[in-house]
Design an enzyme around this catalytic site. Sequence first.
Site, PDB file in Angstrom:
ATOM      1  NE  ARG A  60      48.881  49.672  40.452  1.00 14.80           N
ATOM      2  CZ  ARG A  60      49.352  48.423  40.401  1.00 14.80           C
ATOM      3  NH1 ARG A  60      50.466  48.153  39.768  1.00 14.80           N
ATOM      4  NH2 ARG A  60      48.709  47.445  40.999  1.00 14.80           N
ATOM      5  CE1 TYR A 113      58.975  72.503  41.472  1.00  9.35           C
ATOM      6  CE2 TYR A 113      58.970  70.152  41.025  1.00  9.35           C
ATOM      7  CZ  TYR A 113      58.445  71.251  41.680  1.00  9.35           C
ATOM      8  OH  TYR A 113      57.406  71.091  42.551  1.00  9.35           O
ATOM      9  CG  ASP A 185      61.330  68.731  33.299  1.00 10.97           C
ATOM     10  OD1 ASP A 185      60.494  69.240  32.523  1.00 10.97           O
ATOM     11  OD2 ASP A 185      61.129  68.615  34.524  1.00 10.97           O
TER      12      ASP A 185
HETATM   13  O1  7XF Z   1      54.515  66.953  39.700  1.00 16.40           O
HETATM   14  P1  7XF Z   1      54.218  68.189  38.907  1.00 16.40           P
HETATM   15  O2  7XF Z   1      53.189  67.981  37.839  1.00 16.40           O
HETATM   16  O3  7XF Z   1      53.949  69.367  39.788  1.00 16.40           O
HETATM   17  O4  7XF Z   1      55.536  68.531  38.061  1.00 16.40           O
HETATM   18  C1  7XF Z   1      56.806  68.640  38.616  1.00 16.40           C
HETATM   19  C2  7XF Z   1      57.659  69.524  37.749  1.00 16.40           C
HETATM   20  C3  7XF Z   1      58.578  68.935  36.918  1.00 16.40           C
HETATM   21  N1  7XF Z   1      59.365  69.672  36.121  1.00 16.40           N
HETATM   22  C4  7XF Z   1      59.273  71.001  36.102  1.00 16.40           C
HETATM   23  C5  7XF Z   1      60.176  71.774  35.205  1.00 16.40           C
HETATM   24  C6  7XF Z   1      58.366  71.652  36.911  1.00 16.40           C
HETATM   25  O5  7XF Z   1      58.298  72.975  36.875  1.00 16.40           O
HETATM   26  C7  7XF Z   1      57.525  70.899  37.766  1.00 16.40           C
HETATM   27  C8  7XF Z   1      56.535  71.522  38.654  1.00 16.40           C
HETATM   28  N2  7XF Z   1      56.772  72.874  38.929  1.00 16.40           N
HETATM   29  C9  7XF Z   1      55.799  73.727  39.586  1.00 16.40           C
HETATM   30  C10 7XF Z   1      56.411  75.138  39.605  1.00 16.40           C
HETATM   31  O6  7XF Z   1      57.615  75.285  39.354  1.00 16.40           O
HETATM   32  O7  7XF Z   1      55.670  76.089  39.824  1.00 16.40           O
HETATM   33  C11 7XF Z   1      55.410  73.174  40.923  1.00 16.40           C
HETATM   34  C12 7XF Z   1      54.845  74.086  41.926  1.00 16.40           C
HETATM   35  S1  7XF Z   1      55.572  73.800  43.555  1.00 16.40           S
END
Ligand code: 7XF
Length: 403
Positions: A60, A113, A185
Amino acid sequence: MDNAKPAGFATRAIHLGYDPMQHEGALTPPLHLTSTFAFEDAEAGAAIFAGEKPGYFYSRISNPTLDLLERRCADLEGAEAGVAFASGMGSICSVLWTFLSPGDEIVTDKTLYGCTFAFMRHGLAKFGITITHADMTDPDSVRAALSDKTRIVYFETPANPNMRLVDIEAISLIARQRGCKVVVDNTYATPVLTRPIELGADIVVHSATKYMGGHGDLVGGIAVGSAEDMQQVRIFGMKDMTGAVMAPFNAMLVLRGLKTLKLRVEKHCHNAMTVARALEAHPAVAKVNYPGLESFAQHMLAARQMPGFGAMIAFELKGGLEAGRAMMNRLQLVRRAVSLGDTETLIQHPASMTHSTYTPEERAAHGIAEGLIRLSVGIEEVEDIVADLLSALDDPASTSIAA
Ligand code: 7XF
């Protein structure tokens, strides 16, 4: 390789930090599928725990397979160090829990997001942290939003789902002058197209689920930044607050994905430009948001900040949401699925899927149109992607303008 002048991006993505001769000649780095590590003796265990002696003790906290991934990601982003996580949300939550305390404020862009928005709005807020949404396309809006309590300035560029861009250099300068950490991000752009740390950001987070993994077969996250910040994130945010550690097997898959990241992103970009132009030229389409199009409001910023325009496209049909749904349902090749950055072209409807964590009123206030459709352009043959989209658009129902 270590003694030569710095190698290029793809070379480092393939070789950095690994010498087969140290591993019985194995071309591919070994997978350390272990939760714990044996100590030579009790004193050595105590010294490793105390940080007085280097070594691994529990996966971890650290693991050699994750180490390699973290080093490569940090290097590709131009950062000193990195930490790998179980998911993109794991990286975002771990970073923010590390640096925020009750009473602090965080300033974010309007568009985020859906789960990042929900984490801030319902998660951080519950613990006494104030969230202020600024319009990060306007430096004055950011200046006005900052207060003496602001600790972090956070944004995505391009933003999910509407493709808003943020001028990383300009916003980082404003934030840093006020003593705030800048967290970006970089999931959509990837380090192939944007390296925020080189433009003044402090920490970059990623959903490695997307382009970094690249094949839709894992969920993972990465954070990179200074060695000091990443040590804090590791021993506090990840170890104690979230426990969101990446599994060694997933680290192996992301390492494999990184080897072709540049190659894939170049092909993704090439395909997306063709798809964006085809969509823009179609009479059923009202608006296409793609940074590579001359019609894109922030096209000049895109051309300055990104050597390629990525492979995410957001568009609206003249027939609105109903026409959009009908069009999605007629697709044969393009998959109706959330996520992005996979080899397959994916299409989804943000208001009812990835951004359903916003209320309709919040979506309206944050610039996320109800009829917006999001496309993650894959690396199939571009003629096949375009043909599928055009035949789905050509249905007469999609061209009729909603009342
Ligand atoms: O925890 P994840 O690996 O799903 O990542 C979260 C995340 C963080 N930053 C951005 C810009 C993201 O697009 C995402 C995840 N997005 C997917 C999407 O927009 O399709 C999640 C599907 S609900």
